[in-house]
Design an enzyme around this catalytic site. Structure first.
Site, PDB file in Angstrom:
ATOM      1  N   TYR A   1       1.576 -22.816  41.977  1.00  0.00           N
ATOM      2  CA  TYR A   1       2.957 -22.968  42.456  1.00  0.00           C
ATOM      3  C   TYR A   1       2.923 -23.815  43.727  1.00  0.00           C
ATOM      4  CZ  TYR A   1       4.056 -18.959  39.413  1.00  0.00           C
ATOM      5  OH  TYR A   1       4.215 -18.116  38.345  1.00  0.00           O
TER       6      TYR A   1
ATOM      7  N   ASP B   1       3.635  -9.467  56.084  1.00  0.00           N
ATOM      8  CA  ASP B   1       2.998  -8.150  56.126  1.00  0.00           C
ATOM      9  C   ASP B   1       2.098  -8.034  54.884  1.00  0.00           C
ATOM     10  OD1 ASP B   1       2.320  -5.493  55.959  1.00  0.00           O
ATOM     11  OD2 ASP B   1       4.372  -4.726  56.211  1.00  0.00           O
TER      12      ASP B   1
ATOM     13  N   SER C   1      12.931 -14.481  36.213  1.00  0.00           N
ATOM     14  CA  SER C   1      11.720 -14.321  35.396  1.00  0.00           C
ATOM     15  C   SER C   1      11.374 -12.844  35.229  1.00  0.00           C
ATOM     16  CB  SER C   1      10.551 -15.115  35.988  1.00  0.00           C
ATOM     17  OG  SER C   1      10.036 -14.511  37.147  1.00  0.00           O
TER      18      SER C   1
ATOM     19  N   THR D   1       0.975 -15.342  43.865  1.00  0.00           N
ATOM     20  CA  THR D   1       0.687 -14.875  42.491  1.00  0.00           C
ATOM     21  C   THR D   1      -0.117 -15.910  41.710  1.00  0.00           C
ATOM     22  OG1 THR D   1       2.713 -15.739  41.456  1.00  0.00           O
ATOM     23  CG2 THR D   1       2.869 -13.580  42.493  1.00  0.00           C
TER      24      THR D   1
ATOM     25  N   LYS E   1       6.133  -1.988  36.611  1.00  0.00           N
ATOM     26  CA  LYS E   1       7.592  -2.167  36.465  1.00  0.00           C
ATOM     27  C   LYS E   1       7.962  -2.202  34.976  1.00  0.00           C
ATOM     28  CE  LYS E   1       9.013  -5.399  39.797  1.00  0.00           C
ATOM     29  NZ  LYS E   1       9.884  -4.929  40.828  1.00  0.00           N
TER      30      LYS E   1
ATOM     31  N   SER F   1       6.916 -16.906  29.579  1.00  0.00           N
ATOM     32  CA  SER F   1       8.231 -17.361  30.032  1.00  0.00           C
ATOM     33  C   SER F   1       8.808 -18.399  29.088  1.00  0.00           C
ATOM     34  CB  SER F   1       8.113 -17.970  31.429  1.00  0.00           C
ATOM     35  OG  SER F   1       7.999 -16.964  32.386  1.00  0.00           O
TER      36      SER F   1
ATOM     37  N   HIS G   1       1.018  -8.255  30.108  1.00  0.00           N
ATOM     38  CA  HIS G   1       0.825  -9.513  30.827  1.00  0.00           C
ATOM     39  C   HIS G   1       1.038  -9.212  32.313  1.00  0.00           C
ATOM     40  CE1 HIS G   1       1.060 -13.460  32.369  1.00  0.00           C
ATOM     41  NE2 HIS G   1       2.355 -13.398  32.613  1.00  0.00           N
TER      42      HIS G   1
ATOM     43  N   GLU H   1      -1.412 -23.175  29.025  1.00  0.00           N
ATOM     44  CA  GLU H   1      -0.198 -23.878  29.433  1.00  0.00           C
ATOM     45  C   GLU H   1      -0.521 -24.834  30.576  1.00  0.00           C
ATOM     46  OE1 GLU H   1       2.747 -21.620  31.744  1.00  0.00           O
ATOM     47  OE2 GLU H   1       1.591 -19.849  31.203  1.00  0.00           O
TER      48      GLU H   1
ATOM     49  N   ASN I   1      -2.767 -14.396  38.741  1.00  0.00           N
ATOM     50  CA  ASN I   1      -2.215 -14.727  37.425  1.00  0.00           C
ATOM     51  C   ASN I   1      -3.101 -15.772  36.738  1.00  0.00           C
ATOM     52  OD1 ASN I   1      -0.614 -14.982  35.178  1.00  0.00           O
ATOM     53  ND2 ASN I   1       1.260 -15.547  36.288  1.00  0.00           N
TER      54      ASN I   1
ATOM     55  N   CYS J   1       2.589 -18.058  28.920  1.00  0.00           N
ATOM     56  CA  CYS J   1       1.479 -17.086  28.929  1.00  0.00           C
ATOM     57  C   CYS J   1       1.284 -16.405  27.580  1.00  0.00           C
ATOM     58  CB  CYS J   1       1.731 -16.010  29.979  1.00  0.00           C
ATOM     59  SG  CYS J   1       1.987 -16.681  31.617  1.00  0.00           S
TER      60      CYS J   1
HETATM   61  P1  HMG Z   1       9.457 -12.465  46.723  1.00  0.00           P
HETATM   62  O1  HMG Z   1      10.911 -12.753  46.894  1.00  0.00           O
HETATM   63  O2  HMG Z   1       8.549 -13.184  47.634  1.00  0.00           O
HETATM   64  O3  HMG Z   1       9.104 -10.955  46.912  1.00  0.00           O
HETATM   65  O4  HMG Z   1       9.099 -12.805  45.220  1.00  0.00           O
HETATM   66  P2  HMG Z   1      10.048  -9.666  47.039  1.00  0.00           P
HETATM   67  O5  HMG Z   1      10.787  -9.729  48.311  1.00  0.00           O
HETATM   68  O6  HMG Z   1      10.820  -9.451  45.770  1.00  0.00           O
HETATM   69  O7  HMG Z   1       8.903  -8.571  47.180  1.00  0.00           O
HETATM   70  C1  HMG Z   1       8.078  -8.282  46.116  1.00  0.00           C
HETATM   71  C2  HMG Z   1       7.858  -6.780  46.111  1.00  0.00           C
HETATM   72  O8  HMG Z   1       7.147  -6.427  47.290  1.00  0.00           O
HETATM   73  C3  HMG Z   1       9.159  -5.983  46.137  1.00  0.00           C
HETATM   74  O9  HMG Z   1       8.958  -4.812  45.367  1.00  0.00           O
HETATM   75  C4  HMG Z   1       9.293  -5.606  47.604  1.00  0.00           C
HETATM   76  O10 HMG Z   1      10.047  -4.414  47.818  1.00  0.00           O
HETATM   77  C5  HMG Z   1       7.840  -5.389  47.965  1.00  0.00           C
HETATM   78  P3  HMG Z   1       9.985  -4.426  44.176  1.00  0.00           P
HETATM   79  O11 HMG Z   1      11.307  -4.323  44.803  1.00  0.00           O
HETATM   80  O12 HMG Z   1       9.928  -5.606  43.208  1.00  0.00           O
HETATM   81  O13 HMG Z   1       9.416  -3.183  43.610  1.00  0.00           O
HETATM   82  N1  HMG Z   1       7.564  -5.543  49.403  1.00  0.00           N
HETATM   83  C6  HMG Z   1       6.784  -4.710  50.107  1.00  0.00           C
HETATM   84  N2  HMG Z   1       6.094  -3.595  49.744  1.00  0.00           N
HETATM   85  C7  HMG Z   1       5.363  -2.970  50.731  1.00  0.00           C
HETATM   86  N3  HMG Z   1       5.315  -3.404  52.014  1.00  0.00           N
HETATM   87  C8  HMG Z   1       5.980  -4.501  52.403  1.00  0.00           C
HETATM   88  C9  HMG Z   1       6.765  -5.203  51.427  1.00  0.00           C
HETATM   89  N4  HMG Z   1       7.544  -6.312  51.473  1.00  0.00           N
HETATM   90  C10 HMG Z   1       8.037  -6.509  50.230  1.00  0.00           C
HETATM   91  N5  HMG Z   1       5.920  -4.910  53.658  1.00  0.00           N
HETATM   92  C11 HMG Z   1       8.329 -12.852  42.979  1.00  0.00           C
HETATM   93  C12 HMG Z   1       8.468 -12.001  44.255  1.00  0.00           C
HETATM   94  C13 HMG Z   1       7.622 -12.062  41.934  1.00  0.00           C
HETATM   95  C14 HMG Z   1       9.740 -13.232  42.498  1.00  0.00           C
HETATM   96  C15 HMG Z   1       7.541 -14.137  43.349  1.00  0.00           C
HETATM   97  O14 HMG Z   1       6.221 -13.797  43.714  1.00  0.00           O
HETATM   98  C16 HMG Z   1       7.488 -15.159  42.240  1.00  0.00           C
HETATM   99  O15 HMG Z   1       8.386 -15.987  42.088  1.00  0.00           O
HETATM  100  N6  HMG Z   1       6.384 -15.137  41.439  1.00  0.00           N
HETATM  101  C17 HMG Z   1       6.204 -16.063  40.311  1.00  0.00           C
HETATM  102  C18 HMG Z   1       7.021 -15.649  39.108  1.00  0.00           C
HETATM  103  C19 HMG Z   1       6.524 -14.382  38.475  1.00  0.00           C
HETATM  104  O16 HMG Z   1       5.396 -13.963  38.663  1.00  0.00           O
HETATM  105  N7  HMG Z   1       7.388 -13.766  37.644  1.00  0.00           N
HETATM  106  C20 HMG Z   1       7.009 -12.564  36.924  1.00  0.00           C
HETATM  107  C21 HMG Z   1       7.704 -12.437  35.574  1.00  0.00           C
HETATM  108  S1  HMG Z   1       7.629 -13.926  34.594  1.00  0.00           S
HETATM  109  C22 HMG Z   1       6.028 -13.936  33.940  1.00  0.00           C
HETATM  110  O17 HMG Z   1       5.328 -12.971  34.012  1.00  0.00           O
HETATM  111  C23 HMG Z   1       5.550 -15.213  33.304  1.00  0.00           C
HETATM  112  C24 HMG Z   1       4.599 -16.036  34.130  1.00  0.00           C
HETATM  113  O18 HMG Z   1       3.316 -15.454  34.132  1.00  0.00           O
HETATM  114  C25 HMG Z   1       4.540 -17.477  33.601  1.00  0.00           C
HETATM  115  C26 HMG Z   1       4.306 -17.731  32.141  1.00  0.00           C
HETATM  116  O19 HMG Z   1       4.691 -16.992  31.253  1.00  0.00           O
HETATM  117  O20 HMG Z   1       3.795 -18.811  31.868  1.00  0.00           O
HETATM  118  C27 HMG Z   1       5.041 -16.148  35.601  1.00  0.00           C
END
Ligand code: HMG
Length: 390
Positions: A146, A32, A204, A155, A245, A311, A236, A82, A279, A114
């Protein structure tokens, strides 16, 4: 508590040649589209051409800064990334040649996920403090990648930000104190043998929120401002709802109302560029600053907060004061052009680009001409990356 006026004098960015709208991905993988648009707050992601990488993007980001200011006072280039292209040689050395900078320059690369763009900025401020006539060119650039069909895939993104750090800055004066936080956690990492990152998504997000608390605690213990004195916060942004958040988490930690309206006020103007680029790791928070400066006309003399998270994990909270005449020095039209001149690709073309790998054995290869940018990676010859003006 003000330092001598040192900070970001100019800021310019570049991104990849291609863009994949998330609506196109959603059509193909059955997701979706609101999960992307609303849940993650992402509309599209930049995808680099085969002949683009952090060096070509970094040089393209920095070139307009040199055109405007020349290079006479630049003595140091700090390249934060990175997604490094070599285990030994700093990416900034390639950029140094591509931009024709003088031999009398020091160039070094910095890494900590990052976060390292902020380490580079703070080191640059310290160098300028030592000699106020000098300027430091900070480049922060990454390609976020990824595995296909993994939760992290929507992302991804790519961009490089270049900042000229100088005394009496025309955009943002960096202010003390900083709040710092380090925690050895395996939430996201990329072993040397992989081109894609490994991530524990839930961990994360939690680690990021823990770092928000940790930096804020240290920041306030060191005599920092209260949240009410800060007009906006650049976080970030691995995906833009993460910034909301994080801010709601901070508000609630400070005992303040923490609904979406409160976070929209502080964060809403910082997300426009990240929502369509994705990102860009080290560059992400500074794209947030560009978005804030470009989308407002009234934040002169106001304090902006910066929450830089990498991270692994290291984080820093600090503030800056926006210069009185920032509107005369921002690059609003150029920034919007960088985004709008990308070429839209379809899902099949994206997957092909994603799976294209440079030869790991170092064998000779000429790369196809794809980028319309100013610099390109022409190929690999004798284990050496060959960069050229396009
Ligand atoms: P996921 O399991 O695919 O998604 O992974 P989800 O099921 O958690 O859904 C995401 C959000 O969308 C949720 O909202 C859902 O409710 C919503 P939340 O509960 O979080 O508020 N959602 C919807 N909303 C409206 N309509 C819909 C719908 N369906 C779901 N139909 C995850 C999400 C971020 C875990 C994944 O994308 C991921 O692994 N991303 C990569 C890691 C990442 O970005 N982590 C962030 C923190 S770490 C960081 O920032 C460092 C980094 O940049 C690296 C570095 O430092 O080098 C990553």
């Amino acid at each position: 508590m003000l330092t001598a006026a040192i900070g970001i004098h100019d800021l310019s960015f570049s991104t990849g040649q291609f863009v994949l709208p998330h609506a196109e991905s959603a059509r193909h993988n059955g997701t979706d589209v609101d999960k992307y648009h609303v849940g993650l707050g992402q509309v599209a992601m930049s995808v680099p051409a085969i002949d683009e990488d952090i060096v070509t993007m970094g040089a393209a980001a920095a070139a307009p800064i040199l055109e405007r200011h020349g290079h006479d006072r630049i003595r140091t280039i700090l390249f934060a990334t990175e997604t490094s292209v070599d285990q030994s040689k700093a990416a900034g050395v390639f950029v140094h040649r591509l931009l024709g900078l003088p031999e009398s320059t020091r160039v070094v690369e910095l890494k900590q996920a990052c976060y390292s763009g902020t380490a580079a900025l703070q080191l640059a401020v310290a160098l300028v403090q030592r000699d106020r006539r000098q300027q430091v060119l900070v480049i922060a650039g990454d390609v976020s990648k990824y595995p296909l069909d993994s939760p992290g895939e929507p992302t991804q993104g790519a961009a490089a930000v270049a900042m000229l750090v100088a005394a009496d800055p025309a955009l943002v004066r960096v202010v003390e104190p900083s709040g710092l936080f380090t925690n050895d956690v395996m939430d996201f990492w990329r072993p040397n043998y992989r081109s894609t990152a490994i991530v524990d998504g839930r961990l994360s997000v939690d680690a990021y929120l823990q770092a928000v608390e940790g930096t804020w605690k240290d920041y306030t213990e060191r005599g920092g401002l209260s949240l009410n004195e800060i007009a906006a916060v650049c976080y970030h942004q691995p995906f833009t709802t993460m910034a909301h958040k994080a801010h709601r988490h901070l508000l609630s930690y400070c005992g303040q109302p923490s609904d979406r309206r409160n976070s929209a006020e502080a964060v809403g103007r910082t997300t426009a560029y990240n929502a369509v680029i994705g990102n860009s790791y080290t560059a992400s928070m500074y794209l947030g600053l560009a978005s804030l400066l470009d989308s407002t006309d009234d934040i002169m003399d106001q304090t902006v907060g910066f929450l830089s998270y990498g991270s692994g994990s290291v984080a820093e909270f600090f503030t800056g004061v926006v210069a009185a005449d920032y509107r005369d020095h921002r690059r609003r039209n150029e920034n919007r052009d960088v985004i709008s001149r990308r070429t839209e690709i379809d899902y099949a073309a994206y997957r092909e680009l994603h799976e294209y790998d440079l030869p790991v054995s170092g064998e000779e290869r000429a790369l196809p001409r794809q980028t319309a940018g100013s610099f390109r990676l022409a190929g690999i010859a004798d284990h050496k990356r060959v960069y050229q003006p396009r």
